[in-house]
Design a protein around this motif. Structure first.
Motif, mmCIF file in Angstrom:
data_model
loop_
_atom_site.group_PDB
_atom_site.id
_atom_site.type_symbol
_atom_site.label_atom_id
_atom_site.label_comp_id
_atom_site.label_asym_id
_atom_site.label_seq_id
_atom_site.Cartn_x
_atom_site.Cartn_y
_atom_site.Cartn_z
ATOM 1 N N GLU A 34 -40.771 27.576 49.335
ATOM 2 C CA GLU A 34 -42.023 27.834 50.039
ATOM 3 C C GLU A 34 -42.080 27.124 51.392
ATOM 4 O O GLU A 34 -42.996 26.347 51.650
ATOM 5 C CB GLU A 34 -43.215 27.349 49.185
ATOM 6 N N SER A 76 -45.462 27.609 53.607
ATOM 7 C CA SER A 76 -46.818 27.558 53.055
ATOM 8 C C SER A 76 -47.686 26.491 53.719
ATOM 9 O O SER A 76 -48.900 26.524 53.584
ATOM 10 C CB SER A 76 -46.763 27.319 51.546
ATOM 11 N N THR A 101 -41.191 32.015 47.018
ATOM 12 C CA THR A 101 -42.507 32.152 47.644
ATOM 13 C C THR A 101 -43.495 32.786 46.674
ATOM 14 O O THR A 101 -43.101 33.474 45.735
ATOM 15 C CB THR A 101 -42.427 32.987 48.935
#
Lengths: 276, 362
Positions: free
Chosen positions: B159, B162, B191
């Motif tokens: 991720e 993010s 993700t």
């Protein structure tokens, strides 16, 4: 009526604050002022004719000076090094390893700390140190003080280590670093502020320790300052207040200096920091 | 350069099954996304590939070598963490150069490679700074630089976008994809953001409760979701799922009192063996594959207008069909005037049918 009550409460608040400051501040003020006085008194008074005679007299007492400059340093530095090193490694393991019930373990350890150096354990400690043949040796005192300070130190350190994201070490691990490299390059710089807190804290504890050295040390040339201060008592047991206060001031100074030094170099902070 | 093969990979934490019998083959040079809601086991899978977690059972091959029980350092992988994990006490130069330093590459070459990579990624002017002194987007690039610098055979991303704001995330997406195409290094990308997975990956694995729900190219998983979970996870808004009853003889389904022809549904020819007369099914249709009519129309079912949301280049219409909420996407920049009651006609070629157990009728 409401305003009246509010005023009363604020007056009470200030009265209480002044009393509290006086209660804690006056003895300190006495400690700072009395050694420069030429006349013994238990009252706080600003010396009219400041003098250094008391310090001269203290330095003439070779036994007390040696206690402060040698024995105290050996005990305090030895304890500090032992506690800081072991606590860092133990806290690191406690924080990172997935051990079931590790919180309960940490709290139990914490409870034990007050027992180990407390009066309750005096006899067993004496017997153990006796059995080890370490009576009248600084090493014996240092070992007992390390044992007594470790649990709280581990507890404090763990809080610092818990605050460091594990992804730092994981990232280093993936980068190819060996466990020792990870500790040296990544973990150690991160926990350094915590280690400083523990170092100062354990140094102060060992510096002021009275009971353990009093029990375990025999020869007068090995006693630390906390026990050597009794050499300023007369044979009849009455203290020479001027010399005691001068000696006490000298006894306090290194701790204050050490704290200021660490604070200036690393910034003294307790329990983690602000999240990034 | 290496392919990755996961065989019957499982991981349990106490009684919680985080990863459940996962089988995946990731091709050499492929950009592969693990997509799923939070807590579905995608990060645990990635961490097992990295060597940060030990599998409870199963095998991991990286480049034909069994790496199941190897240390991270033996796997020759590089990873970008969600929080970037840049060491706060080191400068960016030291951070990026750290993987080279532990590999005992001499200082001159180290400096050269760090400078090259950093210039390439647009952080060449920040080498003297510390991570706390640069922005989030720059930190992300520094973390990528540290992963790129030592030419690992596999990239792992957890991720990585993010923590960025929407505009930066869009920019970084293009940057990451471009970089991966340039370096041609096998990449596994975790993700929870379907748009990210669709935009970046060559293939996507959608993970649900530790199991692989579907693997395929972005087009495959978007246009032909194999389960109701995938259908409702992908797309924004997700696929409409309408409860319906099958009339097998007429090849029709009944929705809200209207008959909808499903004879063009691709799996319809073998349907007799798959479903039975009068079975309750779900009709799946993407919001952009529905036409909207103000009057009653053949092959359309009635719906109550709930709300319209103009989004610039398109208008999103939300409607009620019996108890179900249906979204329709109209490609118009003018919000239409609609009566309360409208008719919805799904594109017959785009209709998908799901059984009550959630699987595609196929």
């Amino acid at each position: 009526m409401k305003r009246y009550r509010k005023r009363i409460s604020s007056v009470l608040y200030y009265v209480f604050a002044v009393l509290a400051i006086a209660f804690f501040g006056l003895p300190l003020l006495w400690l700072i002022l009395t050694p420069f006085n030429s006349r013994a008194s238990l009252a706080v008074e600003i010396p009219t004719a400041p003098t250094l005679d008391n310090f001269r007299a203290v330095f003439q007492n070779k036994f007390a000076v040696q206690a402060l400059t040698q024995n105290n340093l050996i005990i305090a530095i030895g304890t500090m090094l032992g506690v800081t090193l072991i606590a860092s490694l133990a806290a690191y393991a406690l924080s990172r390893a997935r051990i079931p019930g590790r919180n309960a373990m940490a709290y139990t350890l914490m409870l034990f700390s007050s027992v180990v150096t407390g009066t309750a354990a005096m006899v067993p400690i004496f017997l153990i140190i006796m059995g080890m043949g370490l009576i009248d040796q600084h090493l014996g005192v240092i070992l007992v003080l390390i044992g007594g300070n470790l649990p709280t130190a581990i507890f404090m350190m763990r809080d610092f280590v818990d605050d460091i994201p594990a992804s730092y070490e994981e990232s280093a691990m993936i980068s190819g670093a060996s466990p020792f490299q990870i500790f040296k390059d990544v973990a150690l710089p991160q926990v350094r502020p915590g280690m400083m807190v523990v170092a100062v804290w354990s140094f102060v504890n060992a510096w002021g320790a009275f009971l353990i050295p009093f029990i375990l040390l025999r020869s007068s040339d090995k006693l630390p300052a906390s026990t050597a201060i009794y050499s300023f008592y007369t044979e009849a047991g009455t203290p020479n207040i001027l010399l005691v206060s001068a000696y006490a001031l000298l006894y306090t100074l290194p701790v204050v200096v050490f704290y200021l030094l660490v604070n200036w170099k690393y910034g003294f902070r307790f329990f983690g920091g602000i999240k990034r | 350069m290496a392919s990755i093969v996961l065989k019957d990979l499982s991981k349990t934490f106490g009684k919680v099954v985080a990863v459940d019998q996962v089988n995946l083959t990731i091709q050499d040079g492929e950009f592969f996304a693990l997509l799923g809601p939070s807590g579905c086991g995608k990060t645990t899978t990635l961490r097992m590939i990295a060597g940060l977690e030990t599998p409870t059972s199963g095998t991991i091959f990286i480049g034909d070598q069994d790496m199941t029980n190897c240390n991270p350092r033996e796997r020759d992988v590089a990873m970008v963490f969600q929080d970037y994990a840049l060491y706060p006490h080191m400068t960016i130069e030291e951070n990026v150069g750290y993987p080279l330093k532990v590999r005992r590459i001499n200082q001159a070459e180290r400096k050269q490679r760090v400078t090259d990579v950093s210039n390439n990624l647009g952080i060449g002017s920040l080498l003297e700074r510390r991570p706390g002194q640069i922005s989030g987007g720059q930190q992300q690039r520094a973390a990528v630089a540290r992963a790129v610098v030592h030419h690992a055979q596999v990239f792992l991303f957890d991720e990585p976008l993010s923590n960025l704001d929407a505009k930066l995330r869009f920019e970084s997406r293009g940057f990451l994809k471009h970089l991966q195409k340039e370096l041609q290094i096998t990449t596994v990308y975790v993700t929870h953001d379907q748009a990210e997975a669709m935009a970046l990956a060559d293939r996507i694995a959608i993970i649900d409760h530790g199991k692989v729900a579907q693997v395929g190219s972005p087009q495959e998983v978007y246009l032909r979701p194999q389960t109701v979970f995938v259908a409702s996870f992908l797309g924004n808004p997700p696929m409409n799922l309408l409860p319906c009853k099958l009339d097998l003889a007429k090849r029709q389904v009944q929705i809200n009192g209207s008959q909808i022809d499903v004879s063009q549904v691709s799996q319809i020819n073998g349907i007799k063996t798959l479903v039975s007369e009068g079975e309750n099914l779900s009709l799946g249709i993407r919001p952009e594959h529905i036409s909207l009519y103000a009057e009653e129309t053949a092959q359309a079912f009635p719906a109550e207008l709930y709300v319209t949301q103009p989004l610039g280049s398109e208008v999103l219409v939300t409607l009620q069909v019996a108890e179900t909420t249906v979204s329709v996407r109209l490609f118009t920049d003018e919000p239409p005037e609609l009566p309360r009651r409208v008719w919805l006609k799904p594109d017959p070629k785009r209709i998908l049918l799901y059984r009550t157990d959630g699987n595609l009728v196929a």
